[in-house]
Design a protein around this motif. Structure first.
Motif, PDB file in Angstrom:
ATOM      1  N   VAL A   1      12.694  -0.577  -5.659  1.00 56.10           N
ATOM      2  CA  VAL A   1      13.506   0.328  -4.832  1.00 56.10           C
ATOM      3  C   VAL A   1      14.000   1.510  -5.669  1.00 56.10           C
ATOM      4  O   VAL A   1      13.977   2.664  -5.210  1.00 56.10           O
ATOM      5  CB  VAL A   1      14.685  -0.421  -4.193  1.00 56.10           C
ATOM      6  CG1 VAL A   1      15.602   0.550  -3.444  1.00 56.10           C
ATOM      7  CG2 VAL A   1      14.181  -1.494  -3.224  1.00 56.10           C
ATOM      8  N   GLU A   2      14.414   1.245  -6.901  1.00 59.30           N
ATOM      9  CA  GLU A   2      14.887   2.340  -7.752  1.00 59.30           C
ATOM     10  C   GLU A   2      13.765   3.328  -8.050  1.00 59.30           C
ATOM     11  O   GLU A   2      13.978   4.552  -8.034  1.00 59.30           O
ATOM     12  CB  GLU A   2      15.466   1.788  -9.046  1.00 59.30           C
ATOM     13  CG  GLU A   2      16.070   2.863  -9.929  1.00 59.30           C
ATOM     14  CD  GLU A   2      17.040   2.323 -10.952  1.00 59.30           C
ATOM     15  OE1 GLU A   2      17.707   3.157 -11.614  1.00 59.30           O
ATOM     16  OE2 GLU A   2      17.167   1.100 -11.086  1.00 59.30           O
ATOM     17  N   LYS A   3      12.562   2.834  -8.308  1.00 60.11           N
ATOM     18  CA  LYS A   3      11.425   3.730  -8.562  1.00 60.11           C
ATOM     19  C   LYS A   3      11.090   4.554  -7.321  1.00 60.11           C
ATOM     20  O   LYS A   3      10.748   5.743  -7.428  1.00 60.11           O
ATOM     21  CB  LYS A   3      10.221   2.915  -9.009  1.00 60.11           C
ATOM     22  CG  LYS A   3      10.365   2.313 -10.403  1.00 60.11           C
ATOM     23  CD  LYS A   3       9.196   1.405 -10.745  1.00 60.11           C
ATOM     24  CE  LYS A   3       9.390   0.747 -12.099  1.00 60.11           C
ATOM     25  NZ  LYS A   3       8.308  -0.231 -12.397  1.00 60.11           N
ATOM     26  N   LEU A   4      11.186   3.938  -6.159  1.00 62.28           N
ATOM     27  CA  LEU A   4      10.935   4.678  -4.931  1.00 62.28           C
ATOM     28  C   LEU A   4      11.990   5.753  -4.729  1.00 62.28           C
ATOM     29  O   LEU A   4      11.683   6.871  -4.292  1.00 62.28           O
ATOM     30  CB  LEU A   4      10.905   3.724  -3.734  1.00 62.28           C
ATOM     31  CG  LEU A   4       9.665   2.830  -3.623  1.00 62.28           C
ATOM     32  CD1 LEU A   4       9.874   1.764  -2.557  1.00 62.28           C
ATOM     33  CD2 LEU A   4       8.422   3.657  -3.306  1.00 62.28           C
ATOM     34  N   ARG A   5      13.243   5.423  -5.071  1.00 58.54           N
ATOM     35  CA  ARG A   5      14.295   6.425  -4.928  1.00 58.54           C
ATOM     36  C   ARG A   5      14.002   7.630  -5.818  1.00 58.54           C
ATOM     37  O   ARG A   5      14.159   8.798  -5.393  1.00 58.54           O
ATOM     38  CB  ARG A   5      15.651   5.810  -5.292  1.00 58.54           C
ATOM     39  CG  ARG A   5      16.910   6.628  -4.991  1.00 58.54           C
ATOM     40  CD  ARG A   5      16.718   7.661  -4.113  1.00 58.54           C
ATOM     41  NE  ARG A   5      17.760   8.387  -3.476  1.00 58.54           N
ATOM     42  CZ  ARG A   5      17.481   9.480  -2.826  1.00 58.54           C
ATOM     43  NH1 ARG A   5      16.228   9.942  -2.789  1.00 58.54           N
ATOM     44  NH2 ARG A   5      18.403  10.152  -2.187  1.00 58.54           N
ATOM     45  N   GLU A   6      13.567   7.369  -7.032  1.00 61.30           N
ATOM     46  CA  GLU A   6      13.225   8.461  -7.947  1.00 61.30           C
ATOM     47  C   GLU A   6      12.045   9.264  -7.415  1.00 61.30           C
ATOM     48  O   GLU A   6      12.018  10.492  -7.504  1.00 61.30           O
ATOM     49  CB  GLU A   6      12.902   7.878  -9.324  1.00 61.30           C
ATOM     50  CG  GLU A   6      14.103   7.243 -10.022  1.00 61.30           C
ATOM     51  CD  GLU A   6      13.716   6.449 -11.249  1.00 61.30           C
ATOM     52  OE1 GLU A   6      12.499   6.315 -11.514  1.00 61.30           O
ATOM     53  OE2 GLU A   6      14.630   5.948 -11.940  1.00 61.30           O
ATOM     54  N   CYS A   7      11.088   8.564  -6.844  1.00 64.23           N
ATOM     55  CA  CYS A   7       9.890   9.221  -6.318  1.00 64.23           C
ATOM     56  C   CYS A   7      10.243  10.155  -5.163  1.00 64.23           C
ATOM     57  O   CYS A   7       9.714  11.270  -5.068  1.00 64.23           O
ATOM     58  CB  CYS A   7       8.893   8.163  -5.859  1.00 64.23           C
ATOM     59  SG  CYS A   7       7.334   8.824  -5.272  1.00 64.23           S
TER      60      CYS A   7
ATOM     61  N   ASP B   1       0.837  -1.206   0.000  1.00 64.04           N
ATOM     62  CA  ASP B   1       0.000   0.000   0.000  1.00 64.04           C
ATOM     63  C   ASP B   1       0.870   1.254   0.000  1.00 64.04           C
ATOM     64  O   ASP B   1       0.578   2.225  -0.706  1.00 64.04           O
ATOM     65  CB  ASP B   1      -0.917   0.007   1.218  1.00 64.04           C
ATOM     66  CG  ASP B   1      -2.000  -1.056   1.156  1.00 64.04           C
ATOM     67  OD1 ASP B   1      -2.458  -1.366   0.043  1.00 64.04           O
ATOM     68  OD2 ASP B   1      -2.375  -1.582   2.220  1.00 64.04           O
ATOM     69  N   ALA B   2       1.922   1.247   0.805  1.00 64.00           N
ATOM     70  CA  ALA B   2       2.809   2.414   0.871  1.00 64.00           C
ATOM     71  C   ALA B   2       3.514   2.641  -0.456  1.00 64.00           C
ATOM     72  O   ALA B   2       3.725   3.788  -0.871  1.00 64.00           O
ATOM     73  CB  ALA B   2       3.822   2.235   1.996  1.00 64.00           C
ATOM     74  N   VAL B   3       3.888   1.558  -1.132  1.00 64.92           N
ATOM     75  CA  VAL B   3       4.520   1.694  -2.447  1.00 64.92           C
ATOM     76  C   VAL B   3       3.557   2.362  -3.420  1.00 64.92           C
ATOM     77  O   VAL B   3       3.937   3.258  -4.183  1.00 64.92           O
ATOM     78  CB  VAL B   3       4.972   0.314  -2.985  1.00 64.92           C
ATOM     79  CG1 VAL B   3       5.442   0.430  -4.436  1.00 64.92           C
ATOM     80  CG2 VAL B   3       6.089  -0.260  -2.114  1.00 64.92           C
ATOM     81  N   ARG B   4       2.291   1.962  -3.384  1.00 61.36           N
ATOM     82  CA  ARG B   4       1.305   2.506  -4.324  1.00 61.36           C
ATOM     83  C   ARG B   4       1.053   3.996  -4.092  1.00 61.36           C
ATOM     84  O   ARG B   4       0.813   4.742  -5.054  1.00 61.36           O
ATOM     85  CB  ARG B   4      -0.008   1.728  -4.209  1.00 61.36           C
ATOM     86  CG  ARG B   4       0.028   0.375  -4.899  1.00 61.36           C
ATOM     87  CD  ARG B   4      -1.374  -0.205  -5.052  1.00 61.36           C
ATOM     88  NE  ARG B   4      -1.935  -0.595  -3.768  1.00 61.36           N
ATOM     89  CZ  ARG B   4      -1.819  -1.808  -3.246  1.00 61.36           C
ATOM     90  NH1 ARG B   4      -1.140  -2.734  -3.899  1.00 61.36           N
ATOM     91  NH2 ARG B   4      -2.367  -2.094  -2.080  1.00 61.36           N
ATOM     92  N   ILE B   5       1.097   4.451  -2.839  1.00 65.43           N
ATOM     93  CA  ILE B   5       0.816   5.859  -2.560  1.00 65.43           C
ATOM     94  C   ILE B   5       2.085   6.687  -2.437  1.00 65.43           C
ATOM     95  O   ILE B   5       2.035   7.846  -2.014  1.00 65.43           O
ATOM     96  CB  ILE B   5      -0.044   6.015  -1.284  1.00 65.43           C
ATOM     97  CG1 ILE B   5       0.715   5.537  -0.035  1.00 65.43           C
ATOM     98  CG2 ILE B   5      -1.369   5.301  -1.435  1.00 65.43           C
ATOM     99  CD1 ILE B   5       0.004   5.862   1.272  1.00 65.43           C
ATOM    100  N   ALA B   6       3.220   6.121  -2.846  1.00 71.19           N
ATOM    101  CA  ALA B   6       4.500   6.822  -2.721  1.00 71.19           C
ATOM    102  C   ALA B   6       4.484   8.215  -3.362  1.00 71.19           C
ATOM    103  O   ALA B   6       5.017   9.170  -2.775  1.00 71.19           O
ATOM    104  CB  ALA B   6       5.624   5.980  -3.298  1.00 71.19           C
TER     105      ALA B   6
END
Length: 269
Positions: A167-173, A126-131
């Motif tokens: 993880v890479e997408k989250l870093r960009e986000c 859920d947290a990944v989706r609302i990042a």
């Protein structure tokens, strides 16, 4: 070339041990007060479910030079009291784990009200989706919890979020915010993935901090703590000086090792 140091958060509660870490240049201390649901959630996983009472923050805060982080429980009716207790005890940065909704983080930020740095752990799907929405909030730091994220996704290996690009997408986000994932031990150690490869990926993704993993305490036993901390900092600096080809080669090696583990999982240290 970015040569910023990697922040290293050590899980420790004993004041004497914290003083030794600070003297060795390891100033950031994590007091882990999360316990609600942790044992049930991580049942069968190779994880550490130990915790300390939230007033244990005071022991760390009493050590001159220590910067004290505190992980509280996931959001609930207890959150306000835990935040107040942590701040009163001297916590300088508070981590909210296992979040699932943006209103949980908004309440967390409102309650802290600038009295401490506010940080979150992204460790649910859920947290990944609302990042993208979380990234708009005034957070000081974001850490990707690979263990719980894998559990949330029904994955058998915690490192799959590195292989599939999460993880890479989250870093960009979360660009512009302090960011971290994984865990660190001394160069040349770490299993089932060499810690050196994980550090290389942290540097490639421009990470700002990580946790010293369980094996760190075992790996430094009998060694001079200041020497090992300095050696780790030197290793990080060398990673910062890599060329693009070397970064790509090491990323491929990491991905290959993860694929091998997916076919024959082993315990994680």
């Amino acid at each position: 070339m970015n040569t910023k140091p990697l922040g290293l958060l050590v899980f420790e509660t004993d004041a004497a041990a914290i003083r030794a870490n600070v003297a060795a240049g390891l100033h950031e201390v994590m007091i882990d007060c999360e316990w609600r649901g942790k044992v049930d959630r991580q049942h069968g996983a190779d994880t550490d479910t130990s915790y300390v009472e939230i007033d244990g923050v005071a022991a760390a805060a009493s050590v001159p030079g220590a910067f004290v982080h505190c992980r509280i429980n996931a959001h609930g009716v207890w959150t306000d009291e835990e935040i107040e207790t942590a701040i009163a005890a001297g916590a300088q940065q508070i981590f909210l784990p296992m979040l699932r909704r943006i209103d949980e983080v908004e309440h967390f930020l409102h309650r802290i009200d600038g009295r401490a740095h506010a940080a979150i752990l992204v460790e649910t799907d859920d947290a990944v989706r609302i990042a993208p929405d979380l990234a708009t909030l005034p957070l000081a730091a974001v850490y990707v919890g690979l263990n719980d994220l894998a559990i949330s996704r029904g994955k058998t290996l915690i490192f799959e979020a590195l292989l599939d690009g999460t993880v890479e997408k989250l870093r960009e986000c979360f660009a512009g915010k302090a960011f971290g994932f994984g865990g660190v031990t001394i160069p040349g150690r770490g299993a089932p993935i060499a810690g050196d490869l994980l550090l290389a990926e942290m540097q490639r993704l421009d990470c700002d901090f990580s946790f010293l993993r369980r094996s760190w305490h075992r790996d430094v036993a009998g060694r001079d703590l200041a020497t090992e901390a300095a050696r780790l900092r030197e290793f990080w600096l060398a990673l910062c000086q890599r060329d693009a080809a070397t970064r790509e080669t090491q990323q491929r090696a990491l991905h290959q090792r993860i694929r091998e583990l997916l076919s024959a999982p082993v315990s994680i240290e």
